[in-house]
Design an enzyme around this catalytic site. Structure first.
Site, PDB file in Angstrom:
ATOM      1  N   LYS A   9     -36.824  35.530 -19.214  1.00 31.96           N
ATOM      2  CA  LYS A   9     -37.145  36.863 -18.726  1.00 31.96           C
ATOM      3  C   LYS A   9     -35.992  37.436 -17.898  1.00 31.96           C
ATOM      4  O   LYS A   9     -35.063  36.705 -17.522  1.00 31.96           O
ATOM      5  CB  LYS A   9     -38.425  36.793 -17.886  1.00 31.96           C
ATOM      6  CG  LYS A   9     -39.656  36.362 -18.683  1.00 31.96           C
ATOM      7  CD  LYS A   9     -40.849  36.253 -17.759  1.00 31.96           C
ATOM      8  CE  LYS A   9     -42.090  35.777 -18.474  1.00 31.96           C
ATOM      9  NZ  LYS A   9     -43.241  35.674 -17.553  1.00 31.96           N
ATOM     10  N   TYR A  49     -47.237  42.333 -25.220  1.00 32.12           N
ATOM     11  CA  TYR A  49     -48.273  42.050 -24.206  1.00 32.12           C
ATOM     12  C   TYR A  49     -49.599  42.747 -24.516  1.00 32.12           C
ATOM     13  O   TYR A  49     -50.406  42.968 -23.612  1.00 32.12           O
ATOM     14  CB  TYR A  49     -47.776  42.456 -22.821  1.00 32.12           C
ATOM     15  CG  TYR A  49     -46.724  41.546 -22.251  1.00 32.12           C
ATOM     16  CD1 TYR A  49     -46.955  40.172 -22.119  1.00 32.12           C
ATOM     17  CD2 TYR A  49     -45.503  42.036 -21.821  1.00 32.12           C
ATOM     18  CE1 TYR A  49     -45.995  39.326 -21.592  1.00 32.12           C
ATOM     19  CE2 TYR A  49     -44.534  41.200 -21.280  1.00 32.12           C
ATOM     20  CZ  TYR A  49     -44.791  39.849 -21.168  1.00 32.12           C
ATOM     21  OH  TYR A  49     -43.844  39.011 -20.633  1.00 32.12           O
ATOM     22  N   PHE A  57     -52.631  44.413 -14.066  1.00 30.94           N
ATOM     23  CA  PHE A  57     -51.221  44.027 -13.949  1.00 30.94           C
ATOM     24  C   PHE A  57     -50.373  44.436 -15.150  1.00 30.94           C
ATOM     25  O   PHE A  57     -49.167  44.191 -15.174  1.00 30.94           O
ATOM     26  CB  PHE A  57     -51.101  42.511 -13.728  1.00 30.94           C
ATOM     27  CG  PHE A  57     -51.738  41.685 -14.819  1.00 30.94           C
ATOM     28  CD1 PHE A  57     -51.042  41.366 -15.970  1.00 30.94           C
ATOM     29  CD2 PHE A  57     -53.047  41.228 -14.680  1.00 30.94           C
ATOM     30  CE1 PHE A  57     -51.625  40.601 -16.985  1.00 30.94           C
ATOM     31  CE2 PHE A  57     -53.636  40.456 -15.677  1.00 30.94           C
ATOM     32  CZ  PHE A  57     -52.927  40.153 -16.833  1.00 30.94           C
ATOM     33  N   ARG A  87     -44.281  24.793 -23.635  1.00 28.38           N
ATOM     34  CA  ARG A  87     -45.111  25.172 -22.482  1.00 28.38           C
ATOM     35  C   ARG A  87     -45.129  24.063 -21.430  1.00 28.38           C
ATOM     36  O   ARG A  87     -45.139  24.339 -20.233  1.00 28.38           O
ATOM     37  CB  ARG A  87     -46.496  25.580 -22.936  1.00 28.38           C
ATOM     38  CG  ARG A  87     -46.371  26.887 -23.736  1.00 28.38           C
ATOM     39  CD  ARG A  87     -47.629  27.570 -24.068  1.00 28.38           C
ATOM     40  NE  ARG A  87     -48.416  27.984 -22.946  1.00 28.38           N
ATOM     41  CZ  ARG A  87     -48.318  29.154 -22.313  1.00 28.38           C
ATOM     42  NH1 ARG A  87     -47.382  30.024 -22.665  1.00 28.38           N
ATOM     43  NH2 ARG A  87     -49.131  29.466 -21.327  1.00 28.38           N
ATOM     44  N   THR A  93     -47.870  28.749 -15.016  1.00 29.29           N
ATOM     45  CA  THR A  93     -47.465  30.141 -14.803  1.00 29.29           C
ATOM     46  C   THR A  93     -47.127  30.409 -13.348  1.00 29.29           C
ATOM     47  O   THR A  93     -46.173  31.110 -13.037  1.00 29.29           O
ATOM     48  CB  THR A  93     -48.586  31.087 -15.272  1.00 29.29           C
ATOM     49  OG1 THR A  93     -48.876  30.796 -16.644  1.00 29.29           O
ATOM     50  CG2 THR A  93     -48.170  32.535 -15.155  1.00 29.29           C
ATOM     51  N   ARG A 104     -40.242  26.096 -14.273  1.00 32.21           N
ATOM     52  CA  ARG A 104     -40.798  26.890 -13.170  1.00 32.21           C
ATOM     53  C   ARG A 104     -40.929  26.072 -11.894  1.00 32.21           C
ATOM     54  O   ARG A 104     -40.707  26.591 -10.805  1.00 32.21           O
ATOM     55  CB  ARG A 104     -42.146  27.459 -13.577  1.00 32.21           C
ATOM     56  CG  ARG A 104     -42.032  28.525 -14.663  1.00 32.21           C
ATOM     57  CD  ARG A 104     -43.379  28.956 -15.143  1.00 32.21           C
ATOM     58  NE  ARG A 104     -43.314  30.057 -16.090  1.00 32.21           N
ATOM     59  CZ  ARG A 104     -44.206  30.248 -17.041  1.00 32.21           C
ATOM     60  NH1 ARG A 104     -45.238  29.434 -17.172  1.00 32.21           N
ATOM     61  NH2 ARG A 104     -44.095  31.273 -17.859  1.00 32.21           N
ATOM     62  N   ASN A 114     -41.373  34.465 -13.013  1.00 30.99           N
ATOM     63  CA  ASN A 114     -41.449  33.032 -13.298  1.00 30.99           C
ATOM     64  C   ASN A 114     -40.525  32.572 -14.431  1.00 30.99           C
ATOM     65  O   ASN A 114     -40.758  31.556 -15.052  1.00 30.99           O
ATOM     66  CB  ASN A 114     -42.898  32.616 -13.545  1.00 30.99           C
ATOM     67  CG  ASN A 114     -43.522  33.320 -14.723  1.00 30.99           C
ATOM     68  OD1 ASN A 114     -42.847  33.940 -15.526  1.00 30.99           O
ATOM     69  ND2 ASN A 114     -44.838  33.226 -14.822  1.00 30.99           N
ATOM     70  N   HIS A 117     -41.045  32.869 -20.791  1.00 32.43           N
ATOM     71  CA  HIS A 117     -42.270  33.062 -21.564  1.00 32.43           C
ATOM     72  C   HIS A 117     -42.182  32.137 -22.764  1.00 32.43           C
ATOM     73  O   HIS A 117     -41.108  31.988 -23.360  1.00 32.43           O
ATOM     74  CB  HIS A 117     -42.393  34.512 -22.063  1.00 32.43           C
ATOM     75  CG  HIS A 117     -43.396  34.659 -23.166  1.00 32.43           C
ATOM     76  ND1 HIS A 117     -44.734  34.823 -22.916  1.00 32.43           N
ATOM     77  CD2 HIS A 117     -43.253  34.610 -24.510  1.00 32.43           C
ATOM     78  CE1 HIS A 117     -45.378  34.892 -24.078  1.00 32.43           C
ATOM     79  NE2 HIS A 117     -44.499  34.758 -25.058  1.00 32.43           N
ATOM     80  N   GLU A 128     -45.360  36.732 -32.318  1.00 31.75           N
ATOM     81  CA  GLU A 128     -44.259  37.091 -31.425  1.00 31.75           C
ATOM     82  C   GLU A 128     -42.898  37.007 -32.120  1.00 31.75           C
ATOM     83  O   GLU A 128     -42.043  37.869 -31.910  1.00 31.75           O
ATOM     84  CB  GLU A 128     -44.289  36.208 -30.186  1.00 31.75           C
ATOM     85  CG  GLU A 128     -45.496  36.485 -29.312  1.00 31.75           C
ATOM     86  CD  GLU A 128     -45.666  35.529 -28.148  1.00 31.75           C
ATOM     87  OE1 GLU A 128     -44.969  34.481 -28.094  1.00 31.75           O
ATOM     88  OE2 GLU A 128     -46.490  35.819 -27.264  1.00 31.75           O
TER      89      GLU A 128
END
Length: 137
Positions: A9, A49, A57, A87, A93, A104, A114, A117, A128
Protein backbone atom coordinates in the site's frame (compact mmCIF):
# COMPACT_ATOMS: atom_id res chain seq x y z
CA UNK A 1 0.76 -23.17 -9.50
CA UNK A 2 -1.73 -20.86 -7.82
CA UNK A 3 -1.69 -17.07 -7.87
CA UNK A 4 -2.79 -14.35 -5.48
CA UNK A 5 -2.69 -10.56 -5.40
CA UNK A 6 -0.47 -8.63 -3.01
CA UNK A 7 -0.43 -4.84 -2.73
CA UNK A 8 2.26 -2.89 -0.94
CA UNK A 9 0.00 0.00 0.00
CA UNK A 10 1.02 3.65 -0.32
CA UNK A 11 2.40 3.76 3.24
CA UNK A 12 4.71 0.82 2.48
CA UNK A 13 5.98 2.47 -0.71
CA UNK A 14 6.39 5.83 1.05
CA UNK A 15 8.39 4.16 3.82
CA UNK A 16 10.56 2.37 1.22
CA UNK A 17 9.61 -1.10 2.44
CA UNK A 18 8.87 -2.66 -0.96
CA UNK A 19 12.18 -4.55 -1.13
CA UNK A 20 11.74 -5.90 2.40
CA UNK A 21 8.21 -7.10 1.63
CA UNK A 22 9.15 -8.68 -1.72
CA UNK A 23 12.11 -10.36 -0.02
CA UNK A 24 9.88 -11.90 2.65
CA UNK A 25 7.53 -13.27 -0.02
CA UNK A 26 10.41 -14.69 -2.06
CA UNK A 27 12.23 -16.17 0.96
CA UNK A 28 9.00 -18.02 1.78
CA UNK A 29 9.20 -19.66 -1.65
CA UNK A 30 6.63 -17.59 -3.51
CA UNK A 31 7.43 -16.43 -7.03
CA UNK A 32 6.73 -12.93 -8.32
CA UNK A 33 5.00 -13.24 -11.72
CA UNK A 34 3.85 -9.63 -12.25
CA UNK A 35 4.49 -6.29 -10.58
CA UNK A 36 3.72 -2.67 -11.29
CA UNK A 37 4.18 0.54 -9.34
CA UNK A 38 0.97 2.46 -9.96
CA UNK A 39 -1.20 5.15 -8.44
CA UNK A 40 -4.59 3.46 -8.20
CA UNK A 41 -7.40 5.68 -9.47
CA UNK A 42 -10.67 6.12 -7.61
CA UNK A 43 -12.73 4.00 -10.03
CA UNK A 44 -10.40 1.01 -9.66
CA UNK A 45 -10.19 1.47 -5.88
CA UNK A 46 -13.99 1.45 -5.61
CA UNK A 47 -14.12 -1.80 -7.63
CA UNK A 48 -11.37 -3.34 -5.51
CA UNK A 49 -13.04 -2.45 -2.19
CA UNK A 50 -16.64 -2.95 -3.40
CA UNK A 51 -17.48 -5.32 -0.51
CA UNK A 52 -16.92 -2.40 1.90
CA UNK A 53 -19.08 0.11 0.02
CA UNK A 54 -21.57 1.77 2.36
CA UNK A 55 -19.49 1.10 5.48
CA UNK A 56 -18.34 4.11 7.54
CA UNK A 57 -14.65 3.60 6.68
CA UNK A 58 -15.13 3.14 2.91
CA UNK A 59 -14.27 6.70 1.83
CA UNK A 60 -11.15 6.77 4.02
CA UNK A 61 -10.07 3.40 2.60
CA UNK A 62 -10.41 4.64 -0.98
CA UNK A 63 -8.65 7.93 -0.16
CA UNK A 64 -5.76 6.05 1.43
CA UNK A 65 -5.16 3.53 -1.37
CA UNK A 66 -5.31 6.29 -4.03
CA UNK A 67 -3.12 8.90 -2.27
CA UNK A 68 0.21 7.86 -3.83
CA UNK A 69 1.75 4.92 -5.71
CA UNK A 70 1.24 1.34 -4.54
CA UNK A 71 3.17 -1.72 -5.68
CA UNK A 72 0.74 -4.22 -7.20
CA UNK A 73 2.00 -7.79 -7.44
CA UNK A 74 0.84 -11.21 -8.45
CA UNK A 75 2.65 -13.96 -6.58
CA UNK A 76 2.53 -17.66 -7.28
CA UNK A 77 2.78 -20.64 -4.99
CA UNK A 78 2.44 -24.40 -5.26
CA UNK A 79 -1.21 -24.88 -4.26
CA UNK A 80 -4.65 -23.30 -3.90
CA UNK A 81 -3.73 -22.08 -0.41
CA UNK A 82 -1.15 -19.58 -1.71
CA UNK A 83 -3.41 -16.76 -0.50
CA UNK A 84 -3.30 -18.24 3.04
CA UNK A 85 0.51 -18.36 3.00
CA UNK A 86 0.59 -14.68 2.02
CA UNK A 87 -1.94 -13.72 4.71
CA UNK A 88 0.07 -15.56 7.36
CA UNK A 89 3.19 -13.64 6.28
CA UNK A 90 1.25 -10.37 6.48
CA UNK A 91 -0.08 -10.91 10.00
CA UNK A 92 -3.31 -9.61 11.53
CA UNK A 93 -4.94 -6.51 10.01
CA UNK A 94 -4.35 -4.68 13.29
CA UNK A 95 -0.55 -4.47 13.67
CA UNK A 96 -0.93 -4.38 17.46
CA UNK A 97 -2.32 -7.93 17.24
CA UNK A 98 0.05 -9.18 14.52
CA UNK A 99 2.77 -11.53 15.79
CA UNK A 100 6.41 -10.54 15.55
CA UNK A 101 7.93 -12.14 12.49
CA UNK A 102 5.03 -11.01 10.27
CA UNK A 103 5.18 -7.99 7.98
CA UNK A 104 2.64 -6.03 10.01
CA UNK A 105 3.93 -7.29 13.37
CA UNK A 106 7.46 -6.15 12.56
CA UNK A 107 6.89 -3.04 10.46
CA UNK A 108 3.44 -1.48 10.98
CA UNK A 109 1.95 0.47 13.88
CA UNK A 110 -1.55 1.62 12.84
CA UNK A 111 -4.49 -0.39 11.55
CA UNK A 112 -5.28 2.33 9.01
CA UNK A 113 -1.74 2.18 7.59
CA UNK A 114 -0.88 -1.50 7.72
CA UNK A 115 1.43 -1.70 4.70
CA UNK A 116 0.00 -4.61 2.69
CA UNK A 117 -3.10 -6.14 1.20
CA UNK A 118 -3.45 -9.78 0.24
CA UNK A 119 -6.39 -11.60 -1.33
CA UNK A 120 -8.42 -13.47 1.28
CA UNK A 121 -9.54 -16.46 -0.82
CA UNK A 122 -8.92 -18.06 -4.23
CA UNK A 123 -12.10 -16.36 -5.50
CA UNK A 124 -10.93 -12.94 -4.28
CA UNK A 125 -7.52 -13.56 -5.81
CA UNK A 126 -9.07 -14.25 -9.23
CA UNK A 127 -11.32 -11.18 -8.97
CA UNK A 128 -8.53 -8.87 -7.77
CA UNK A 129 -5.97 -10.09 -10.32
CA UNK A 130 -8.63 -9.46 -12.98
CA UNK A 131 -9.02 -5.86 -11.78
CA UNK A 132 -5.31 -5.00 -11.66
CA UNK A 133 -3.77 -7.41 -14.18
CA UNK A 134 -6.56 -8.29 -16.65
CA UNK A 135 -4.13 -9.96 -19.06
CA UNK A 136 -3.35 -12.58 -16.39
CA UNK A 137 -7.00 -13.34 -15.55
Amino acid sequence: MNRTLVIVKPDGVERRLTGEIIGRLERKGLRLVAAELRTIDREVAVRHYSEHEGKPFFDDLVAFITRSPALLMVVEGPDEETYAVVRALMGATDPKKAPLGTIRGDLAIEMTENLVHGSDSPESARREIGIFFPDLG
